[in-house]
Write a protein that holds these residues in place. Structure first.
Motif, PDB file in Angstrom:
ATOM      1  N   ILE A 179      -5.640 -43.851   7.514  1.00 15.48           N
ATOM      2  CA  ILE A 179      -6.133 -43.637   8.877  1.00 15.48           C
ATOM      3  C   ILE A 179      -7.655 -43.595   8.882  1.00 15.48           C
ATOM      4  CG2 ILE A 179      -6.223 -41.965  10.772  1.00 15.48           C
ATOM      5  CD1 ILE A 179      -3.316 -41.225  10.059  1.00 15.48           C
ATOM      6  N   GLU A 180      -8.231 -42.879   7.919  1.00 11.60           N
ATOM      7  CA  GLU A 180      -9.691 -42.791   7.842  1.00 11.60           C
ATOM      8  C   GLU A 180     -10.322 -44.161   7.603  1.00 11.60           C
ATOM      9  OE1 GLU A 180     -10.529 -40.001   4.781  1.00 11.60           O
ATOM     10  OE2 GLU A 180      -9.538 -38.327   5.795  1.00 11.60           O
ATOM     11  N   TYR A 181      -9.760 -44.911   6.667  1.00  5.82           N
ATOM     12  CA  TYR A 181     -10.329 -46.228   6.333  1.00  5.82           C
ATOM     13  C   TYR A 181     -10.320 -47.160   7.534  1.00  5.82           C
ATOM     14  CZ  TYR A 181      -9.707 -44.893   1.383  1.00  5.82           C
ATOM     15  OH  TYR A 181      -9.759 -44.264   0.178  1.00  5.82           O
ATOM     16  N   VAL A 182      -9.171 -47.249   8.216  1.00  3.72           N
ATOM     17  CA  VAL A 182      -9.066 -48.241   9.284  1.00  3.72           C
ATOM     18  C   VAL A 182      -9.919 -47.869  10.492  1.00  3.72           C
ATOM     19  CG1 VAL A 182      -6.792 -49.064   8.569  1.00  3.72           C
ATOM     20  CG2 VAL A 182      -6.947 -47.246  10.269  1.00  3.72           C
ATOM     21  N   LEU A 183      -9.984 -46.576  10.832  1.00  9.19           N
ATOM     22  CA  LEU A 183     -10.789 -46.190  11.985  1.00  9.19           C
ATOM     23  C   LEU A 183     -12.281 -46.279  11.677  1.00  9.19           C
ATOM     24  CD1 LEU A 183      -8.754 -43.228  13.512  1.00  9.19           C
ATOM     25  CD2 LEU A 183      -8.861 -45.610  14.250  1.00  9.19           C
ATOM     26  N   LEU A 184     -12.666 -46.061  10.431  1.00 11.01           N
ATOM     27  CA  LEU A 184     -14.066 -46.215  10.032  1.00 11.01           C
ATOM     28  C   LEU A 184     -14.567 -47.629  10.316  1.00 11.01           C
ATOM     29  CD1 LEU A 184     -16.463 -44.812   8.412  1.00 11.01           C
ATOM     30  CD2 LEU A 184     -15.570 -46.027   6.416  1.00 11.01           C
ATOM     31  N   LEU A 185     -13.684 -48.614  10.204  1.00 13.92           N
ATOM     32  CA  LEU A 185     -14.056 -50.009  10.420  1.00 13.92           C
ATOM     33  C   LEU A 185     -13.637 -50.528  11.794  1.00 13.92           C
ATOM     34  CD1 LEU A 185     -13.088 -51.351   6.886  1.00 13.92           C
ATOM     35  CD2 LEU A 185     -15.381 -50.869   7.734  1.00 13.92           C
ATOM     36  N   THR A 186     -12.608 -49.914  12.396  1.00 14.35           N
ATOM     37  CA  THR A 186     -12.106 -50.400  13.687  1.00 14.35           C
ATOM     38  C   THR A 186     -12.982 -49.957  14.855  1.00 14.35           C
ATOM     39  OG1 THR A 186      -9.829 -50.367  12.867  1.00 14.35           O
ATOM     40  CG2 THR A 186     -10.132 -50.431  15.243  1.00 14.35           C
ATOM     41  N   LEU A 187     -13.400 -48.695  14.868  1.00 11.35           N
ATOM     42  CA  LEU A 187     -14.140 -48.180  16.023  1.00 11.35           C
ATOM     43  C   LEU A 187     -15.467 -48.909  16.254  1.00 11.35           C
ATOM     44  CD1 LEU A 187     -13.348 -44.357  15.823  1.00 11.35           C
ATOM     45  CD2 LEU A 187     -12.274 -46.122  17.217  1.00 11.35           C
ATOM     46  N   PRO A 188     -16.257 -49.216  15.221  1.00 13.35           N
ATOM     47  CA  PRO A 188     -17.462 -50.016  15.496  1.00 13.35           C
ATOM     48  C   PRO A 188     -17.137 -51.432  15.958  1.00 13.35           C
ATOM     49  CG  PRO A 188     -17.153 -49.749  13.132  1.00 13.35           C
ATOM     50  CD  PRO A 188     -16.202 -48.811  13.809  1.00 13.35           C
ATOM     51  N   ALA A 189     -16.005 -51.978  15.492  1.00 14.79           N
ATOM     52  CA  ALA A 189     -15.590 -53.303  15.959  1.00 14.79           C
ATOM     53  C   ALA A 189     -15.298 -53.265  17.453  1.00 14.79           C
ATOM     54  CB  ALA A 189     -14.362 -53.774  15.184  1.00 14.79           C
ATOM     55  N   VAL A 190     -14.632 -52.200  17.918  1.00 17.90           N
ATOM     56  CA  VAL A 190     -14.348 -52.055  19.351  1.00 17.90           C
ATOM     57  C   VAL A 190     -15.645 -51.990  20.138  1.00 17.90           C
ATOM     58  CG1 VAL A 190     -13.345 -50.548  21.107  1.00 17.90           C
ATOM     59  CG2 VAL A 190     -12.153 -50.892  18.945  1.00 17.90           C
ATOM     60  N   ALA A 191     -16.576 -51.148  19.671  1.00 16.66           N
ATOM     61  CA  ALA A 191     -17.853 -50.997  20.370  1.00 16.66           C
ATOM     62  C   ALA A 191     -18.598 -52.327  20.431  1.00 16.66           C
ATOM     63  CB  ALA A 191     -18.699 -49.932  19.665  1.00 16.66           C
ATOM     64  N   GLY A 192     -18.633 -53.041  19.316  1.00 14.11           N
ATOM     65  CA  GLY A 192     -19.329 -54.322  19.272  1.00 14.11           C
ATOM     66  C   GLY A 192     -18.700 -55.358  20.178  1.00 14.11           C
ATOM     67  N   LEU A 193     -17.363 -55.420  20.204  1.00 12.59           N
ATOM     68  CA  LEU A 193     -16.680 -56.403  21.047  1.00 12.59           C
ATOM     69  C   LEU A 193     -16.867 -56.102  22.529  1.00 12.59           C
ATOM     70  CD1 LEU A 193     -13.318 -56.906  19.096  1.00 12.59           C
ATOM     71  CD2 LEU A 193     -15.209 -58.529  19.297  1.00 12.59           C
ATOM     72  N   LEU A 194     -16.859 -54.846  22.907  1.00 13.57           N
ATOM     73  CA  LEU A 194     -17.050 -54.498  24.314  1.00 13.57           C
ATOM     74  C   LEU A 194     -18.447 -54.886  24.795  1.00 13.57           C
ATOM     75  CD1 LEU A 194     -15.310 -50.992  24.506  1.00 13.57           C
ATOM     76  CD2 LEU A 194     -14.476 -53.151  25.444  1.00 13.57           C
ATOM     77  N   VAL A 195     -19.449 -54.691  23.944  1.00 15.68           N
ATOM     78  CA  VAL A 195     -20.823 -54.984  24.341  1.00 15.68           C
ATOM     79  C   VAL A 195     -21.132 -56.475  24.253  1.00 15.68           C
ATOM     80  CG1 VAL A 195     -23.261 -54.588  23.784  1.00 15.68           C
ATOM     81  CG2 VAL A 195     -21.633 -52.690  23.666  1.00 15.68           C
TER      82      VAL A 195
END
Length: 516
Positions: free
Chosen positions: A309-325
């Motif tokens: 859970i830690e590994y995937v969210l560490l990399l997923t959450l910035p991907a979400v932020a980047g894609l939204l912007v």
């Protein structure tokens, strides 16, 4: 587990990059219109069955059983079990493939009802679907062989074989198009040819591992019956995401021409982080959990779940932020060429943002589902899956008119969050998910770092908007992605999630070992 996670993730990332090249060719040659829609529906059908029967239900039931037999009874029994399972799978899939080829016109009326309004698009979709449908048999068999290799902890070989799909697909588009009626036919034949290549490579990899898998004539032994009992309910439980995407496609065919294409290219960008992180986490976590639980190591199983859970969210959450912007610039730079106009790219960016909202949920489903599968429970996700499917369908109907091509992606995202919430709740009830306080705190700090990164990118984009020239746009996007990575890493350091000095020192040690 982290090493295996990065190995699978690395090969998957390379495959996704090649897939991006393939999609760019599809966009440039076919644009967003009736021809592209017909091809995407033709590809979606075998791909859905691949995810359900191959990577989904069959894999979820097969890998824990195979790993348990290998651990408790040895290599010979595990090999015999795998050969019998392969025989059962091939007979069933060949039967399904023949039915599909015969009744393809009727099948298309169900999954692409909007195509009936245009006879040419419907006829083309039927022809292309008959070309791509044998891919179902080839890739599902390949998924079983990959599951065996994963059970033997040869994660790299299994992941690398999937590069063939995009390599063969690119070659078909570039080389076969002049000899066929149009690019869609070349791409369709490339799909089936890639299945032959992947299956051949995985058979070769199994032989190299001294684990030959010549299929045996189907025999319903007690172990095969157990496999089928676990598999049947898992068809829905592990395939909710794919069935949701298929519902999106059905709804998309009822929208204006080109809507299926707009959603497809948006989903392809969304699949970069989803495919890399979700596939890596699910592939590596399932055998690890199964092994710990078989050995009675409950605490180790909980620790492995938390680390994933830690590994995937560490990399997923910035991907979400980047894609939204950066959704608009990303789609313009990657796909806004040839027949795929800049206006098409901006419309597709709207779908991308709707998909990106649900990205953490899509990935977390891949992390939480193995907790059920490793315990031999493939039934519980079924009941959750049925509810999620119904919810997704209702949301699609509510959103399709006011939101058009953004409706189906947003419906899938919202349904994915409900899916995760229910999975987590039931795992907690079974004491199969125990999130440590440090895990929850780490997730909160990672989310804050991603939010700060997004705010900074919005500010930079306001001051320095996207240029007009393609080369300058490419440089601009590269710089923005780089800045996002730098600010995110800096925030992780400031918030104490990781120590950049330790990370750099570890990279130096690894480089020095390779040089030595």
């Amino acid at each position: 587990m982290l090493k295996n996670f990065l190995t699978v993730g690395g090969w998957t990332m390379l495959s996704r990059i090649l897939g991006l090249v393939r999609d760019q060719l599809l966009a440039a040659f076919m644009g967003a219109g009736a021809l592209q829609d017909a091809y995407q529906v033709a590809f979606r059908l075998p791909n859905m069955f691949r995810r359900l029967f191959g990577e989904g239900a069959f894999n979820a039931a097969f890998v824990p059983l195979f790993s348990s037999v290998l651990t408790r009874e040895g290599k010979e029994e595990a090999q015999l079990f795998a050969r019998r399972a392969l025989g059962v799978m091939l007979v069933w899939l060949l039967f399904l493939c023949v039915l599909g080829e015969i009744f393809m016109p009727q099948v298309l009326k169900v999954i692409a009802p909007g195509f009936l309004q245009s006879g040419d698009r419907y006829a083309l979709a039927v022809s292309l679907s008959r070309i791509t449908f044998p891919y179902l048999v080839l890739i599902c068999a390949a998924a079983l062989l990959a599951g065996v290799l994963n059970g033997l902890h040869r994660f790299g070989v299994a992941s690398a074989a999937y590069l063939a799909f995009n390599v063969v697909g690119i070659a078909a588009i570039l080389l076969a198009s002049p000899f066929l009626p149009n690019v869609a036919y070349a791409a369709a034949w490339g799909v089936t040819a890639s299945g032959v290549a992947q299956l051949g490579l995985l058979f070769w990899a199994c032989e190299r591992a001294h684990f030959g898998l010549t299929p045996l004539w189907p025999s319903l032994t007690p172990r095969i019956r157990l496999l089928l009992r676990r598999m049947v309910p898992g068809l829905i439980g592990s395939g909710v995401g794919q069935i949701n995407l298929t519902i999106d496609t059905i709804i998309g065919t009822l929208l204006p021409a080109g809507s299926v294409s707009l959603m497809y290219f948006a989903d392809r960008i969304n699949q970069l982080p989803l495919g890399v992180l979700g596939a890596a986490a699910g592939t590596t976590l399932l055998p690890v959990l199964t092994r710990h639980l078989a050995a009675g190591e409950t605490d180790a199983a909980h620790a492995a779940q938390n680390r994933s859970i830690e590994y995937v969210l560490l990399l997923t959450l910035p991907a979400v932020a980047g894609l939204l912007v950066l959704a608009g610039p990303i789609m313009i730079v990657l796909f806004g060429h040839g027949s795929f106009t800049e206006h098409d790219a901006l419309l597709s960016a709207q779908s991308l943002r709707a998909y990106a909202i649900g990205l953490p949920a899509f990935v977390m489903v891949k992390v939480l589902s193995p907790a059920f599968f490793a315990r031999g429970d493939t039934r519980t996700p079924v009941y959750i899956g049925i509810g999620v499917l119904l919810l997704n369908f209702v949301l699609n109907l509510l959103f399709m008119k006011p939101l058009v091509h953004m409706g189906p992606p947003l419906a899938s995202s919202l349904a994915a969050f409900i899916n995760v919430a229910v999975l987590a709740f039931l795992l907690r009830q079974k004491n199969a998910l125990l999130l440590a306080p440090e895990t929850l705190g780490g997730i909160g700090r990672v989310g804050l770092a991603a939010a700060v990164m997004a705010v900074i990118l919005v500010g930079v984009e306001t001051l320095l908007p996207l240029p007009a020239h393609f080369l300058m746009r490419l440089i601009w996007l590269t710089v923005m992605v780089g800045l996002g990575g730098i600010f995110y890493a800096g925030m992780l350091h400031v918030l104490g999630v990781m120590d950049l000095a330790d990370v750099l020192a570890g990279l130096r040690r690894r480089l020095n070992r390779k040089r030595a």
